[in-house]
Design a protein around this motif. Structure first.
Motif, PDB file in Angstrom:
ATOM      1  N   ALA A  41       0.825  -1.206   0.000  1.00  0.00           N
ATOM      2  CA  ALA A  41       0.000   0.000   0.000  1.00  0.00           C
ATOM      3  C   ALA A  41       0.860   1.258   0.000  1.00  0.00           C
ATOM      4  O   ALA A  41       0.535   2.260  -0.653  1.00  0.00           O
ATOM      5  N   GLU A  42       1.997   1.214   0.711  1.00  0.00           N
ATOM      6  CA  GLU A  42       2.839   2.416   0.791  1.00  0.00           C
ATOM      7  C   GLU A  42       3.565   2.691  -0.527  1.00  0.00           C
ATOM      8  O   GLU A  42       3.725   3.856  -0.921  1.00  0.00           O
ATOM      9  N   SER A  45       1.109   4.037  -3.124  1.00  0.00           N
ATOM     10  CA  SER A  45       0.766   5.440  -2.879  1.00  0.00           C
ATOM     11  C   SER A  45       1.728   6.389  -3.576  1.00  0.00           C
ATOM     12  O   SER A  45       1.387   7.546  -3.834  1.00  0.00           O
ATOM     13  N   THR A  79      -7.271  -4.641  -1.188  1.00  0.00           N
ATOM     14  CA  THR A  79      -7.786  -3.540  -2.004  1.00  0.00           C
ATOM     15  C   THR A  79      -9.277  -3.708  -2.267  1.00  0.00           C
ATOM     16  O   THR A  79      -9.732  -4.808  -2.588  1.00  0.00           O
ATOM     17  N   ASN A 361      -2.234   8.487  -7.503  1.00  0.00           N
ATOM     18  CA  ASN A 361      -2.366   7.966  -6.149  1.00  0.00           C
ATOM     19  C   ASN A 361      -2.096   9.035  -5.097  1.00  0.00           C
ATOM     20  O   ASN A 361      -1.279   9.938  -5.305  1.00  0.00           O
ATOM     21  N   GLY A 363      -1.769   8.839  -0.592  1.00  0.00           N
ATOM     22  CA  GLY A 363      -1.863   7.910   0.527  1.00  0.00           C
ATOM     23  C   GLY A 363      -1.357   8.502   1.826  1.00  0.00           C
ATOM     24  O   GLY A 363      -0.709   9.571   1.848  1.00  0.00           O
ATOM     25  N   ASN A 376      -1.311   1.878   6.535  1.00  0.00           N
ATOM     26  CA  ASN A 376      -1.065   2.641   5.312  1.00  0.00           C
ATOM     27  C   ASN A 376      -2.288   2.554   4.406  1.00  0.00           C
ATOM     28  O   ASN A 376      -2.766   1.464   4.095  1.00  0.00           O
ATOM     29  N   ILE A 377      -2.798   3.713   4.012  1.00  0.00           N
ATOM     30  CA  ILE A 377      -3.998   3.796   3.189  1.00  0.00           C
ATOM     31  C   ILE A 377      -3.651   4.476   1.874  1.00  0.00           C
ATOM     32  O   ILE A 377      -2.983   5.516   1.852  1.00  0.00           O
ATOM     33  N   ASN A 378      -4.109   3.891   0.775  1.00  0.00           N
ATOM     34  CA  ASN A 378      -3.843   4.442  -0.556  1.00  0.00           C
ATOM     35  C   ASN A 378      -5.148   4.595  -1.331  1.00  0.00           C
ATOM     36  O   ASN A 378      -5.988   3.695  -1.336  1.00  0.00           O
ATOM     37  N   GLU A 380      -6.464   5.376  -5.180  1.00  0.00           N
ATOM     38  CA  GLU A 380      -5.978   5.368  -6.561  1.00  0.00           C
ATOM     39  C   GLU A 380      -7.136   5.569  -7.529  1.00  0.00           C
ATOM     40  O   GLU A 380      -8.172   4.924  -7.415  1.00  0.00           O
ATOM     41  N   SER A 400      -6.731   0.958  -1.111  1.00  0.00           N
ATOM     42  CA  SER A 400      -5.861  -0.100  -0.584  1.00  0.00           C
ATOM     43  C   SER A 400      -5.497   0.209   0.859  1.00  0.00           C
ATOM     44  O   SER A 400      -5.169   1.350   1.188  1.00  0.00           O
TER      45      SER A 400
END
Length: 416
Positions: A41-42, A45, A79, A361, A363, A376-378, A380, A400
């Motif tokens: 996820a990171e 992002s 995701t 993206n 994040g 960690n939040i993404n 997209e 994600s």
């Protein structure tokens, strides 16, 4: 506590990863399916940027980064995908939730070890078409399955500036597709089913370099290479005479197996190189280019027509910013803010048109209490393909979420 969480989450998600339907794209019919894994996820992002040697986050795309770990790390991510598929005349929406990765990294001095499970590609689509004949012919196409990877990797700190690494991956999975045809005025319809069991190995190699330019400013660089490999397919095919029931179900009247040859699919060689500038625990900006020899790819069966493959390239640009890594009074200053963009030619060619993909993206890395662990939040947003030339345009919005748990393991207790 972290170890208990790992066990419970690992048992829950490792089984669901093998049977999930992670895509709704008709493009997943070709090759080994829709390539779903695009990093943690990171890294997603930041547009897929993988150059930063993180000490608490797992990097699953360059094994050399395993040598940078300072704490044992457990990573799991998934995701939620919302896709709107459009042609010149129709529009449909689909939603999917799927596991992206499950992995553990362990530092041992200058050596770092990593292992885990990655649902690599996915097949998942349902399409219905109607012919323009005087008595219309209805066709239904569907597919499920994909390829999973179990991997084991090692990274080693060659010098204070250079890390090297490699991993080995075992690919396995099953893909099932069906093609059903019928007419309203005819009692029976026909259904063709195809099933492929896939397995094979591949390896990845990686290296990283970092050096201080002046003051706190650092230069980071990374490269990876994956040689060409092969997946073997055991193929089955059957033809059925079917009848629709009043309940909406389907009854098989007669079934006959059809002999088809086993095949193999080459996984393309891949080379990536990226570099960037930044201040550790403050900011980073970088770019990365990935070259993929997709022209060696093929479809599961020799009689699948309408698509070819070409060499492809992916461009990534992104970075992160942390206002104050050591802030105690303001939580928002400790958050890692990430952003990036990605553009790629996927390598798939249909109707002599290259299928491209663009994504943007943003994040956030949210610290968990006073630990080194993070959520960690993404987010997209992107577009793949085109609605013209009898093709499909996919506009997607993905969320994600990755859980990165970092702690010291294997520490001998001084007191019981």
């Amino acid at each position: 506590m972290i170890k208990k969480i790992i066990v419970s989450l690992g048992l829950l998600f490792s089984f669901s990863a093998l049977a999930q339907e992670g895509t709704s794209s008709p493009y997943s019919y070709y090759g080994i399916g829709d390539i779903k894994f695009k990093g943690t996820a990171e890294t997603r992002s930041m547009g897929g940027l993988t150059i930063f040697p993180d000490s608490i986050h797992l990097n699953l795309q360059n094994p050399a980064h395993l040598a940078s770990l300072k704490l044992t790390a457990f990573a799991i991510g998934g995701t939620y995908a919302n896709t709107k598929s459009k042609t010149e005349t129709q529009e449909e929406k689909a939603r999917r939730t799927a596991l992206d990765y499950l992995a553990v990294g362990v530092p041992i001095g200058k050596l770092g070890l990593g292992f885990g499970l990655i649902p690599y590609s996915s097949v998942g689509y349902k399409i219905q078409s109607v012919s323009t004949d005087e008595v219309p012919i209805y066709s239904r196409y569907s597919g499920v399955g994909g390829v999973n990877k179990v991997f084991f990797g090692m990274g080693y700190q060659l010098t204070k500036k250079i890390n090297i690494g490699a991993d080995i991956q075992y690919n396995f999975g099953t893909v099932e597709t069906t093609n059903l045809r019928y007419q309203n005025e005819i009692q029976y319809g026909t259904r063709e089913g195809n099933e492929s069991t896939l397995q094979g190995f591949n390896v990845d190699f990686g290296a990283t370099y970092q050096t201080k330019i002046k003051n706190k400013l650092n230069f980071f660089s990374s490269l990876t290479y994956s040689p060409e490999s092969k997946i073997e397919l055991n193929n089955l095919r059957y033809i059925e005479l079917i009848q629709f029931l009043s309940t909406g179900g389907i009854s098989t009247i007669q079934s006959e197996d059809v002999t088809v040859a086993d095949t193999s699919i080459k996984l393309p060689s891949k080379f990536s190189f990226g570099s960037g500038l930044g201040v550790v625990k403050k900011w980073l900006v970088g770019a990365e280019v990935t070259l993929i020899n997709n022209s060696v790819m093929s479809n599961r069966f020799n009689d699948i027509n309408g698509a070819t493959f070409e060499n492809s390239v992916r461009y990534s640009l992104g970075g992160y910013y942390i206002p104050n890594f050591n802030s105690y009074a303001n939580y928002f200053k400790k958050i890692t803010y990430r952003a990036g963009i990605r553009y790629e030619n996927t390598g798939l060619v249909i109707q002599n048109k290259s299928i491209t993909d663009f994504g943007a993206n943003v994040g956030f890395g949210l610290p968990l209490g006073g630990t080194f662990s993070k959520i960690n939040i993404n987010f997209e947003m992107g577009k793949r393909g085109t609605k013209y030339y009898n093709l499909v345009e996919e506009n997607y919005f993905n969320i994600s979420v990755g859980l990165s748990l970092s702690d010291r393991w294997f520490v001998k207790r001084k007191y019981d």
